[in-house]
Design a protein around this motif. Structure first.
Motif, short mmCIF file in Angstrom:
data_model
loop_
_atom_site.label_atom_id
_atom_site.label_comp_id
_atom_site.label_asym_id
_atom_site.label_seq_id
_atom_site.Cartn_x
_atom_site.Cartn_y
_atom_site.Cartn_z
N ASP A 208 -9.67 -63.77 -2.57
CA ASP A 208 -11.09 -64.03 -2.33
C ASP A 208 -11.42 -63.56 -0.91
O ASP A 208 -12.51 -63.09 -0.64
N ILE A 209 -10.46 -63.75 -0.02
CA ILE A 209 -10.58 -63.15 1.31
C ILE A 209 -9.23 -62.54 1.70
O ILE A 209 -8.19 -63.17 1.59
N LEU A 210 -9.31 -61.28 2.15
CA LEU A 210 -8.12 -60.61 2.66
C LEU A 210 -8.13 -60.82 4.18
O LEU A 210 -9.03 -60.34 4.87
N ASN A 211 -7.18 -61.61 4.67
CA ASN A 211 -7.12 -61.85 6.12
C ASN A 211 -6.21 -60.80 6.75
O ASN A 211 -4.98 -60.89 6.61
N ILE A 212 -6.81 -59.83 7.41
CA ILE A 212 -6.00 -58.78 8.02
C ILE A 212 -5.62 -59.24 9.43
O ILE A 212 -6.47 -59.44 10.29
N VAL A 213 -4.31 -59.44 9.61
CA VAL A 213 -3.83 -59.91 10.91
C VAL A 213 -3.55 -58.68 11.77
O VAL A 213 -2.74 -57.83 11.40
N CYS A 214 -4.28 -58.58 12.89
CA CYS A 214 -4.22 -57.35 13.68
C CYS A 214 -3.88 -57.68 15.13
O CYS A 214 -4.51 -58.55 15.73
N GLU A 215 -2.89 -57.01 15.68
CA GLU A 215 -2.58 -57.21 17.09
C GLU A 215 -3.65 -56.52 17.94
O GLU A 215 -4.19 -55.50 17.53
N THR A 216 -3.92 -57.08 19.11
CA THR A 216 -4.94 -56.47 19.97
C THR A 216 -4.28 -55.43 20.89
O THR A 216 -4.14 -55.63 22.09
N GLN A 217 -3.83 -54.36 20.26
CA GLN A 217 -3.17 -53.25 20.96
C GLN A 217 -3.66 -51.93 20.39
O GLN A 217 -4.03 -51.87 19.22
N PRO A 218 -3.68 -50.84 21.24
CA PRO A 218 -4.26 -49.56 20.78
C PRO A 218 -3.69 -49.05 19.46
O PRO A 218 -4.45 -48.67 18.57
N PHE A 219 -2.36 -49.06 19.30
CA PHE A 219 -1.79 -48.51 18.05
C PHE A 219 -2.23 -49.34 16.84
O PHE A 219 -2.41 -48.81 15.74
#
Ligand code: ATP
Ligand code: MG
Length: 327
Positions: A208-219
């Motif tokens: 129902d929700i895709l939680n995209i876990v993203c690091e706060t880094q350029p790559f």
């Protein structure tokens, strides 16, 4: 083995987790225990996981109706914090009174491990459900925490990809088997491994929700751009909307690259990006090592504790029709 029964909570800790004031909590406790002996001990008493769950039901879970129940923690980049956040949030939601099912879709089985399942366990897994046609209810196990059940994983999931990819209507197999569980659970949280595979396509369509876990880094931002393109294409091919949120993780307020990456995320992806973010904090690593959620050992001032509480409340808000916390 650490488990929910080994964790005790003070009143101020309970108030912090529930997002209420200590005076609201103590008013409620005096009222609900007006006629019993517990009342005079409440101030000094430490509360167990099950007791806190009962208290916080009143302030959190009873006041919301969750309509986006299946939450998938996803990113095709490895090590971004999918398992860590899925672990913390699933226990937190159970503590707030919700009925939660955590499903480990990763053969590495890290989520199963931190929830107390031995790596070499021979419990049934999603493989048995999706390939051997076991009823899903037969593979659900109680976890160590009241209100939290689990479908653990093991290496058998490495054998899932091929037979699943040969099935008719293969991308919707998981969504179909999870559908009846929506009547039982408030939340179904799924941890995935870092690939684009038929298994993860199944998780994506079930979400129902895709939680995209993203690091706060350029790559990580580069990777995210590609991932969103993939999701858009998949959503077009499957002719369905895929609702996604982005959770910024491992944020470092003192480094320019991290600040810049967060700014770019918010600018590019606007409302998709959660207001809450999870800062880089050693307590998350310690939590994995101890196999215990952060609230099991951290002080009230822990950044990780604060961030996980905020994140859990925002997930509730994004998943429900209304939130009305008692005051
Ligand atoms: N906010 C954070 N602060 C500090 N360390 C973190 C944070 N979030 C995750 N970590 C650490 O980063 C590492 C990777 O985290 P985790 O295993 O949760 O990532 P993952 O996305 O599930 O990885 P994989 O792609 O291999 O499944 C772990 O050592 C974890 O403890
Ligand atoms: Mg993981």
């Amino acid at each position: 083995m650490n488990n929910g029964d080994d964790i005790y909570f003070s009143q101020s800790y309970i108030a912090q987790i529930g997002g209420i004031t200590t005076s609201t909590l103590s008013r409620y406790l005096s009222k609900s225990h007006e006629n019993d002996d517990l009342n005079k001990d409440n101030k000094r008493k430490k509360f167990s996981f099950a007791e806190v769950r009962n208290i916080l039901k009143h302030f959190v879970s009873n006041n919301v109706s969750i309509n986006k129940k299946i939450q998938v923690f996803f990113n095709f980049k490895g090590g971004t914090g999918k398992t860590s956040l899925c672990h913390q949030v699933s226990i937190n939601l159970a503590l707030m009174g919700f009925k939660v099912l955590a499903i480990d879709c990763d053969p590495q089985a890290h989520l199963s491990y931190v929830l107390g399942f031995d790596e070499t366990h021979d419990y049934k897994t999603l493989y048995d459900v999706l390939i051997n046609k076991f009823p899903i209810n037969d593979v659900i196990n109680k976890s160590l925490y009241d209100g939290l059940d689990c479908i653990p994983s093991n290496l058998s999931l490495t054998r899932l990809e091929l037979p699943l990819s040969q099935k008719l209507n293969r991308e919707r197999t998981l969504a179909k088997v999870l559908e009846p569980l929506k009547n039982i659970y408030d939340f179904i949280l799924i941890d995935t491994n870092p690939t684009i595979s038929t298994v993860n396509q199944n998780a994506t369509l079930a979400a129902d929700i895709l939680n995209i876990v993203c690091e706060t880094q350029p790559f990580s931002l580069k990777g995210l751009e590609m991932l969103i393109q993939e999701i858009d294409k998949f959503s077009e091919d499957m002719e369905c909307d895929i609702n996604y949120s982005i959770i910024p993780n491992k944020y470092e307020s003192k480094t320019a690259t991290s600040q810049e990456a967060l700014g770019t995320l918010r600018h590019e992806y606007k409302n998709h990006v959660m207001e809450s973010l999870v800062r880089k904090c050693e307590d998350i690593n310690i939590s994995a090592k101890k196999k215990m959620p952060v609230f099991g050992f951290c002080t009230k001032r822990s950044m990780a504790l604060e961030d996980i509480i905020d994140l859990s409340h925002e997930i509730i808000k994004r998943s429900s029709k209304k939130v009305r916390y008692e005051s």
